[in-house]
Design a protein around this motif. Structure first.
Motif, PDB file in Angstrom:
ATOM      1  N   ARG A  97       0.849  -1.188   0.000  1.00 33.01           N
ATOM      2  CA  ARG A  97       0.000   0.000   0.000  1.00 33.01           C
ATOM      3  C   ARG A  97       0.888   1.243   0.000  1.00 33.01           C
ATOM      4  N   GLU A  98       0.359   2.289  -0.617  1.00 32.69           N
ATOM      5  CA  GLU A  98       0.967   3.619  -0.602  1.00 32.69           C
ATOM      6  C   GLU A  98       2.393   3.622  -1.145  1.00 32.69           C
ATOM      7  N   GLY A  99       2.475   3.754  -2.433  1.00 30.55           N
ATOM      8  CA  GLY A  99       3.773   3.836  -3.088  1.00 30.55           C
ATOM      9  C   GLY A  99       3.602   4.322  -4.504  1.00 30.55           C
ATOM     10  N   THR A 100       4.670   4.228  -5.262  1.00 32.41           N
ATOM     11  CA  THR A 100       4.668   4.740  -6.628  1.00 32.41           C
ATOM     12  C   THR A 100       5.316   3.729  -7.569  1.00 32.41           C
ATOM     13  N   ILE A 101       4.691   3.559  -8.732  1.00 31.88           N
ATOM     14  CA  ILE A 101       5.281   2.790  -9.830  1.00 31.88           C
ATOM     15  C   ILE A 101       5.431   3.758 -10.999  1.00 31.88           C
ATOM     16  N   THR A 102       6.627   3.841 -11.545  1.00 36.96           N
ATOM     17  CA  THR A 102       6.893   4.743 -12.665  1.00 36.96           C
ATOM     18  C   THR A 102       7.259   3.934 -13.897  1.00 36.96           C
ATOM     19  N   LEU A 103       6.654   4.291 -15.018  1.00 32.80           N
ATOM     20  CA  LEU A 103       6.972   3.668 -16.302  1.00 32.80           C
ATOM     21  C   LEU A 103       7.775   4.665 -17.124  1.00 32.80           C
ATOM     22  N   ARG A 104       8.921   4.215 -17.642  1.00 36.93           N
ATOM     23  CA  ARG A 104       9.814   5.114 -18.368  1.00 36.93           C
ATOM     24  C   ARG A 104      10.454   4.366 -19.531  1.00 36.93           C
ATOM     25  N   ALA A 105      10.673   5.060 -20.642  1.00 33.91           N
ATOM     26  CA  ALA A 105      11.406   4.498 -21.779  1.00 33.91           C
ATOM     27  C   ALA A 105      12.658   5.336 -21.998  1.00 33.91           C
ATOM     28  N   ARG A 106      13.788   4.668 -22.145  1.00 32.25           N
ATOM     29  CA  ARG A 106      15.035   5.392 -22.428  1.00 32.25           C
ATOM     30  C   ARG A 106      15.850   4.601 -23.439  1.00 32.25           C
ATOM     31  N   SER A 107      16.787   5.296 -24.069  1.00 34.20           N
ATOM     32  CA  SER A 107      17.614   4.676 -25.096  1.00 34.20           C
ATOM     33  C   SER A 107      19.071   4.670 -24.665  1.00 34.20           C
ATOM     34  N   THR A 108      19.789   3.606 -25.045  1.00 29.16           N
ATOM     35  CA  THR A 108      21.208   3.502 -24.726  1.00 29.16           C
ATOM     36  C   THR A 108      21.844   2.493 -25.669  1.00 29.16           C
ATOM     37  N   LEU A 109      23.137   2.278 -25.499  1.00 30.42           N
ATOM     38  CA  LEU A 109      23.847   1.216 -26.222  1.00 30.42           C
ATOM     39  C   LEU A 109      24.107   0.073 -25.250  1.00 30.42           C
ATOM     40  N   MET A 110      23.798  -1.146 -25.660  1.00 32.08           N
ATOM     41  CA  MET A 110      24.021  -2.305 -24.805  1.00 32.08           C
ATOM     42  C   MET A 110      24.427  -3.497 -25.655  1.00 32.08           C
ATOM     43  N   PRO A 111      25.186  -4.429 -25.082  1.00 26.81           N
ATOM     44  CA  PRO A 111      25.505  -5.645 -25.844  1.00 26.81           C
ATOM     45  C   PRO A 111      24.280  -6.548 -25.971  1.00 26.81           C
ATOM     46  N   LEU A 112      23.891  -6.817 -27.197  1.00 26.81           N
ATOM     47  CA  LEU A 112      22.823  -7.780 -27.487  1.00 26.81           C
ATOM     48  C   LEU A 112      23.349  -8.689 -28.584  1.00 26.81           C
TER      49      LEU A 112
END
Length: 202
Positions: A97-112
Motif C-alpha cells: 500500500r501507498e507507493g509509486t510505480i513509474t513507467l519510463r522508456a530510455r535509449s542507450t547502447l548495450m551488448p545484445l
C-alpha cells in the motif's frame, strides 16, 4: 445464499485458478511467435495504465508515466503488454500500500547478441520492499514463487517473450528501497516497418 450456491462459487474460483495454471504452463512450454509492428515505446504505457490504474488506486499506489523522447521499437504490442502487466502487478505486490510505480522508456547502447546495439529500455520502477538475495538467486526459475496462489511462471514467461523479441529482461534492486525491471529491446527507425520478423530473432 444456500450452501450449494457457496459450493458453486468455490468450484468456479478453482476452475479459474486451474485454467490460469494450465495457460501459464502452455505459454511457458510453447510461447507464441511475436507478430511484430513498429510503434513508439511510449505508446504502450497508457494502455497498461488504463488497464491497471483503478486497481492500483485502491491500494493508494500511483502509476506515473515519465516523459520520454520518441523511441521506436518493433514488437508484438499484446505480448509486451503482458510483460508490462506482470511486472507492474509484481511491483504493486512488493509495495503493498501507498507507493509509486513509474513507467519510463530510455535509449542507450548495450551488448545484445554479442555486439553493442542501440536499444530501448522499458522500465518499471517501484518504491517497494526490494528483492532479497535468496529470492534473486531463483527469480527466473520456472515454478519458483513466493506467492501462495502463484504458479512461479510469470517472470519466466516474461523473459521468454522478451527473448523472442531479440531482447533481454534485466533488473536492479535494493532491499527496502525498491526495484527497477527493464525490458531491453532493439531500437529501430520509424521507416523499418517492413523489416522481416527474422531480423530480430534471438
Amino acid at each position: 445464499g444456500s450452501s450449494e450456491d457457496e459450493d458453486a462459487t468455490v468450484i468456479d474460483q478453482e476452475i479459474q485458478r486451474l485454467d490460469r495454471i494450465v495457460r501459464d504452463v502452455l505459454h511457458f512450454a510453447r510461447p507464441a511467435d511475436p507478430r511484430l509492428v513498429t510503434i513508439t515505446a511510449g505508446s504502450l504505457f497508457p494502455r497498461v495504465q488504463d488497464l491497471l490504474g483503478s486497481q492500483l488506486e485502491k491500494a493508494s499506489i500511483r502509476l506515473n508515466l515519465a516523459s520520454s523522447s520518441t523511441l521506436w521499437i518493433r514488437v508484438d504490442p499484446q505480448q509486451i503488454d503482458q510483460v508490462l502487466i506482470n511486472l507492474i502487478q509484481n511491483a504493486a505486490e512488493s509495495i503493498g500500500r501507498e507507493g509509486t510505480i513509474t513507467l519510463r522508456a530510455r535509449s542507450t547502447l548495450m551488448p545484445l547478441a554479442g555486439h553493442a546495439t542501440p536499444v530501448v529500455i522499458l522500465e518499471v520502477i517501484d518504491t517497494g520492499k526490494g528483492i532479497p538475495l535468496k529470492v534473486q538467486e531463483r527469480l527466473f526459475d520456472p515454478f519458483f514463487t513466493t506467492k501462495e496462489a502463484g504458479t512461479g511462471l510469470g517472470l519466466s514467461i516474461a523473459a521468454r517473450i522478451v527473448e523472442k523479441h531479440g531482447g533481454a529482461l534485466q533488473y536492479q534492486t535494493e532491499v527496502n528501497r525498491g526495484t527497477t525491471f527493464g525490458i531491453v529491446l532493439p531500437r529501430v527507425e520509424k521507416d523499418e516497418d517492413e523489416v522481416p520478423t527474422k531480423t530480430f530473432a534471438h
